[in-house]
Design a protein around this motif. Structure first.
Motif, short mmCIF file in Angstrom:
data_model
loop_
_atom_site.label_atom_id
_atom_site.label_comp_id
_atom_site.label_asym_id
_atom_site.label_seq_id
_atom_site.Cartn_x
_atom_site.Cartn_y
_atom_site.Cartn_z
N ARG A 23 1.00 -1.09 0.11
CA ARG A 23 0.20 0.13 0.16
C ARG A 23 0.83 0.90 -0.35
O ARG A 23 1.66 1.05 0.90
N HIS A 24 0.83 2.17 -1.13
CA HIS A 24 1.52 3.23 -1.17
C HIS A 24 0.39 4.35 -0.43
O HIS A 24 0.58 5.14 -1.38
N THR A 25 1.27 4.20 0.78
CA THR A 25 0.44 5.71 1.59
C THR A 25 1.67 5.70 2.52
O THR A 25 2.10 5.24 3.49
N GLU A 26 0.78 7.30 3.08
CA GLU A 26 1.66 7.85 4.16
C GLU A 26 0.82 7.52 5.58
O GLU A 26 1.41 8.10 6.66
#
Length: 267
Positions: free
Chosen positions: A256-259
């Protein structure tokens, strides 16, 4: 009068010439959960083979079936052409196994535990004493030789279990997460021992979560997920132009490309 010619002895089912470990159609189910589904894998003799996959991928179950610790629902495991489940004594003499979650006789001292394992494999007392001393020295456990294993740290327990797997000089080492909880210096020493083992004709198969370690240490790798083999081959064949970690994530998915949630980000 010519003597009758004996018919050739058929090769074991699933046999591949030059294989140290040959898995054919291994399957295991726990209730409704399929842990391993039709796993077929060839580990060449003299290879340093990495088995990688996410948590719950079936790595430990596969290795347990391959080494005679867990009976498969279907399939076959051959160690140097010997069926693990039809001739377990012969197969296990050729195996050194560091299994995840298997309890040691931890009320023995480290020296006693390695000695006990060597005697189980039929070594003489003098030979066991020499090998135990050598292994405790190699693994930096000399000072803890007289300490009960129950009082060992997690890393020390891992190292003494490795000594037990090595004491009878097996042809094939099967190691489930051997570097887990081990300090960097000990890990480097273990890598040297395993590399020397392979360089002198042995075979190692190791499961690990560290892609960087597998890429540096192994010459072959298999990626498994959800109990199934996704890809296997030399490390270069499997990773292609990518790093092994990137190739692993690409095949397994789930990144998951998330901050993260807003409340975790400070302004």
């Amino acid at each position: 009068m010519t003597e009758p010619v004996s018919p050739p002895v058929p090769a074991p089912e699933g046999r591949v010439d030059g294989a140290a470990l040959q898995l054919t159609g291994l399957s295991k189910r726990f209730g409704e959960k399929v842990a391993v589904a039709d796993m077929s894998l060839t580990v060449p003799r003299g290879s340093f083979y990495g088995l990688v996959g996410p948590n719950g991928a079936g790595k430990t179950t596969t290795l347990s079936m391959a080494t005679g610790l867990l009976k498969p629902d279907a399939g076959q495991a051959l160690v140097h052409d010997v069926d693990v489940w039809r001739d377990p004594v012969t197969a296990k003499r050729m195996l050194g196994n560091l299994a995840d979650g298997v309890k040691l006789f931890d009320r023995l001292t480290g020296e006693q535990l390695v000695t006990y394992n060597g005697l189980l494999f039929g070594l003489s007392h003098d030979e066991v004493a020499t090998r135990t001393h050598d292994l405790l020295t190699l693994l930096d456990l000399t000072e803890a030789a007289g300490t009960m294993v129950v009082d060992y740290s997690a890393g020390m327990t891992k190292k003494i279990a490795l000594a037990c797997a090595l004491v009878h000089a097996p042809q094939l080492l099967v190691l489930d997460e051997p570097f887990e909880s081990v300090d960097p210096v000990s890990a480097a020493n273990i890598q040297d021992i395993l590399s020397g083992f392979v360089a002198n004709g042995g075979t190692v198969i190791v499961s690990s979560h560290s892609m960087d370690l597998v890429q540096r240490m192994c010459d072959h790798v298999a990626i498994v997920s959800a109990g199934r083999l996704l890809v296997a081959g030399t490390v270069d064949e499997v990773r292609g132009a990518q790093s092994l970690q990137d190739r692993f994530v690409e095949l397994v998915g789930g990144r998951r490309h998330t901050e993260g949630p807003e409340w975790l980000r400070r302004s």
